[in-house]
Motif scaffolding. Sequence first.
Motif, PDB file in Angstrom:
ATOM      1  N   GLY A 158      13.790   1.548   4.201  1.00 36.80           N
ATOM      2  CA  GLY A 158      13.116   2.848   4.268  1.00 36.80           C
ATOM      3  C   GLY A 158      12.931   3.454   2.892  1.00 36.80           C
ATOM      4  N   VAL A 159      13.951   3.316   2.037  1.00 39.24           N
ATOM      5  CA  VAL A 159      13.835   3.790   0.653  1.00 39.24           C
ATOM      6  C   VAL A 159      12.719   3.041  -0.061  1.00 39.24           C
ATOM      7  CG1 VAL A 159      15.032   3.950  -1.574  1.00 39.24           C
ATOM      8  CG2 VAL A 159      16.263   4.476   0.542  1.00 39.24           C
ATOM      9  N   LEU A 160      12.599   1.736   0.231  1.00 39.40           N
ATOM     10  CA  LEU A 160      11.536   0.933  -0.382  1.00 39.40           C
ATOM     11  C   LEU A 160      10.160   1.423   0.058  1.00 39.40           C
ATOM     12  CD1 LEU A 160      10.599  -1.537  -2.015  1.00 39.40           C
ATOM     13  CD2 LEU A 160      10.870  -2.915   0.066  1.00 39.40           C
ATOM     14  N   VAL A 161       9.995   1.695   1.357  1.00 40.38           N
ATOM     15  CA  VAL A 161       8.709   2.202   1.859  1.00 40.38           C
ATOM     16  C   VAL A 161       8.381   3.553   1.219  1.00 40.38           C
ATOM     17  CG1 VAL A 161       7.468   3.011   3.910  1.00 40.38           C
ATOM     18  CG2 VAL A 161       8.874   0.945   4.039  1.00 40.38           C
ATOM     19  N   PHE A 162       9.383   4.417   1.131  1.00 41.78           N
ATOM     20  CA  PHE A 162       9.194   5.723   0.482  1.00 41.78           C
ATOM     21  C   PHE A 162       8.775   5.549  -0.972  1.00 41.78           C
ATOM     22  CE2 PHE A 162      11.054   8.997  -2.247  1.00 41.78           C
ATOM     23  CZ  PHE A 162      10.454  10.136  -1.745  1.00 41.78           C
ATOM     24  N   SER A 163       9.442   4.641  -1.677  1.00 43.00           N
ATOM     25  CA  SER A 163       9.143   4.409  -3.095  1.00 43.00           C
ATOM     26  C   SER A 163       7.737   3.853  -3.279  1.00 43.00           C
ATOM     27  CB  SER A 163      10.176   3.438  -3.696  1.00 43.00           C
ATOM     28  OG  SER A 163      11.478   3.944  -3.563  1.00 43.00           O
ATOM     29  N   MET A 164       7.333   2.945  -2.387  1.00 37.89           N
ATOM     30  CA  MET A 164       5.983   2.385  -2.489  1.00 37.89           C
ATOM     31  C   MET A 164       4.925   3.458  -2.249  1.00 37.89           C
ATOM     32  SD  MET A 164       6.222  -1.405  -0.750  1.00 37.89           S
ATOM     33  CE  MET A 164       6.720  -0.759   0.847  1.00 37.89           C
ATOM     34  N   GLY A 165       5.178   4.325  -1.272  1.00 33.24           N
ATOM     35  CA  GLY A 165       4.241   5.416  -1.019  1.00 33.24           C
ATOM     36  C   GLY A 165       4.151   6.367  -2.195  1.00 33.24           C
ATOM     37  N   LEU A 166       5.309   6.673  -2.819  1.00 31.88           N
ATOM     38  CA  LEU A 166       5.328   7.572  -3.975  1.00 31.88           C
ATOM     39  C   LEU A 166       4.609   6.939  -5.163  1.00 31.88           C
ATOM     40  CD1 LEU A 166       6.435  10.334  -4.823  1.00 31.88           C
ATOM     41  CD2 LEU A 166       8.490   9.164  -5.663  1.00 31.88           C
ATOM     42  N   PHE A 167       4.864   5.650  -5.399  1.00 28.12           N
ATOM     43  CA  PHE A 167       4.199   4.944  -6.501  1.00 28.12           C
ATOM     44  C   PHE A 167       2.687   4.897  -6.284  1.00 28.12           C
ATOM     45  CE2 PHE A 167       2.492   0.885  -8.137  1.00 28.12           C
ATOM     46  CZ  PHE A 167       2.705   1.087  -9.488  1.00 28.12           C
ATOM     47  N   PHE A 168       2.266   4.611  -5.053  1.00 29.11           N
ATOM     48  CA  PHE A 168       0.841   4.545  -4.729  1.00 29.11           C
ATOM     49  C   PHE A 168       0.186   5.911  -4.940  1.00 29.11           C
ATOM     50  CE2 PHE A 168      -2.442   3.486  -1.200  1.00 29.11           C
ATOM     51  CZ  PHE A 168      -3.362   3.112  -2.169  1.00 29.11           C
ATOM     52  N   LYS A 169       0.880   6.970  -4.547  1.00 32.82           N
ATOM     53  CA  LYS A 169       0.343   8.325  -4.705  1.00 32.82           C
ATOM     54  C   LYS A 169       0.182   8.665  -6.190  1.00 32.82           C
ATOM     55  CE  LYS A 169       1.019  13.065  -3.082  1.00 32.82           C
ATOM     56  NZ  LYS A 169      -0.202  13.091  -2.265  1.00 32.82           N
ATOM     57  N   ILE A 170       1.175   8.288  -6.997  1.00 30.13           N
ATOM     58  CA  ILE A 170       1.101   8.549  -8.436  1.00 30.13           C
ATOM     59  C   ILE A 170      -0.064   7.796  -9.066  1.00 30.13           C
ATOM     60  CG2 ILE A 170       2.292   8.172 -10.638  1.00 30.13           C
ATOM     61  CD1 ILE A 170       4.929   8.695  -9.147  1.00 30.13           C
ATOM     62  N   GLU A 171      -0.250   6.535  -8.654  1.00 29.22           N
ATOM     63  CA  GLU A 171      -1.361   5.742  -9.197  1.00 29.22           C
ATOM     64  C   GLU A 171      -2.712   6.339  -8.812  1.00 29.22           C
ATOM     65  OE1 GLU A 171      -1.408   2.825 -11.242  1.00 29.22           O
ATOM     66  OE2 GLU A 171       0.536   3.771 -11.592  1.00 29.22           O
ATOM     67  N   LEU A 172      -2.817   6.872  -7.606  1.00 30.50           N
ATOM     68  CA  LEU A 172      -4.069   7.506  -7.193  1.00 30.50           C
ATOM     69  C   LEU A 172      -4.312   8.809  -7.954  1.00 30.50           C
ATOM     70  CD1 LEU A 172      -4.048   6.997  -3.305  1.00 30.50           C
ATOM     71  CD2 LEU A 172      -5.574   5.909  -4.948  1.00 30.50           C
ATOM     72  N   ARG A 173      -3.251   9.558  -8.188  1.00 32.69           N
ATOM     73  CA  ARG A 173      -3.388  10.831  -8.891  1.00 32.69           C
ATOM     74  C   ARG A 173      -3.785  10.639 -10.352  1.00 32.69           C
ATOM     75  NH1 ARG A 173      -1.780  15.518  -6.551  1.00 32.69           N
ATOM     76  NH2 ARG A 173      -1.506  16.474  -8.600  1.00 32.69           N
ATOM     77  N   LYS A 174      -3.438   9.489 -10.926  1.00 29.10           N
ATOM     78  CA  LYS A 174      -3.829   9.215 -12.310  1.00 29.10           C
ATOM     79  C   LYS A 174      -5.342   9.245 -12.471  1.00 29.10           C
ATOM     80  CE  LYS A 174       0.041   6.284 -13.804  1.00 29.10           C
ATOM     81  NZ  LYS A 174       0.412   4.896 -14.210  1.00 29.10           N
TER      82      LYS A 174
END
Length: 345
Positions: free
Chosen positions: A31-47
């Motif tokens: 679950g932590v991994l899924v959360f981290s992937m979602g957070l990383f993906f969101k950061i990459e999109l916000r860039k």
Amino acid sequence: MALMKVKFDLKKRVKLAQSVWFLFWFAVMAGVLVFSMGLFFKIELRKRSELMDNNESHFLPNLLIVMGLLACGINAFGGKVCYDSLDPSKFVKWKPMLKTFLMGCVVFNVLLVVTALLCFIMRIPLQFTLAEGLRNGMRYYKDTDTPGRCYMKRTLDLMQIEFRCCGNDNYRDWFEIQWVSNRYLDFSAKEVKDRIGSNVDGQYLMDGVPFSCCNPGSPRPCIQQQMTNNSAHYSYDHYTEDLNVWKSGCRDALLSYYGGMMTTIGALVLLVTLLEIAVTAGLQYVDSSLSTLANPEDPESESEGWLLEKTVKETFTDIMTKMKAMGKGGKVEEGGDEGGVATVS
């Protein structure tokens, strides 16, 4: 007849509870991994959010973040239940809510599958979002003095350098827009007047591209101006010359980057789903094996555990019957309320 029935003694029940407890806490890490992937993906999109046509592209990373948090909470609770199952006096407090919790786990597993499928199919709308966003971004490239657009030039230049791309579909997209600000044009010059008067929109169009389109690996100094004018450059033919600018468009480059990321995340979410199915099945065996003790007062007595108390067909039939009964009950209540109102009036 129960589905996948297994006989248990005390030793097997303890081993089952310990194994499922371990899997639950392993699922918390997932679950932590899924959360981290979602957070990383969101950061990459916000860039590169300026290059996105809408905010709908953030739906998927937000969903991954929520599913990751839910996975952590659900699996931590499941781990606690498995730990307490080793002590009958502690397990009894969880017994009334365990059926509801297991149903919630099944619904959560379905949501995980939907999330994984979205990771694969959201590539299609992302393609249109990037195409429109890049098109608008290129139009705003020159607006370095306009509030809200002043960083567009920097964003596009860094993107073209990082992803080794040029334009939306290809470098010729820059020929169709004015990407040089009017403040840097000498409107008294004949060339500027001719270029502005050559199109109905009154834009300064030219066969050139920004410096960020240049390929540093080319042995020839970058030709980024008058790219279609062979006479402007020595020993140059733009039809046959290996141009020293990036030929691929940024839409395909970004789609490949984000699409690859989404595919990887989707595959990992599917693996997490398999783990969640395993722990849900394990908890069902723990619950059923403790509910069927031959002698409830003797913890060492034998018992039976199963995945489903009835066959798949019988279970499905029972669920449909209960749903129909709930629907009829709702209609009866509505009818009773209407009758009561009529009587009062």
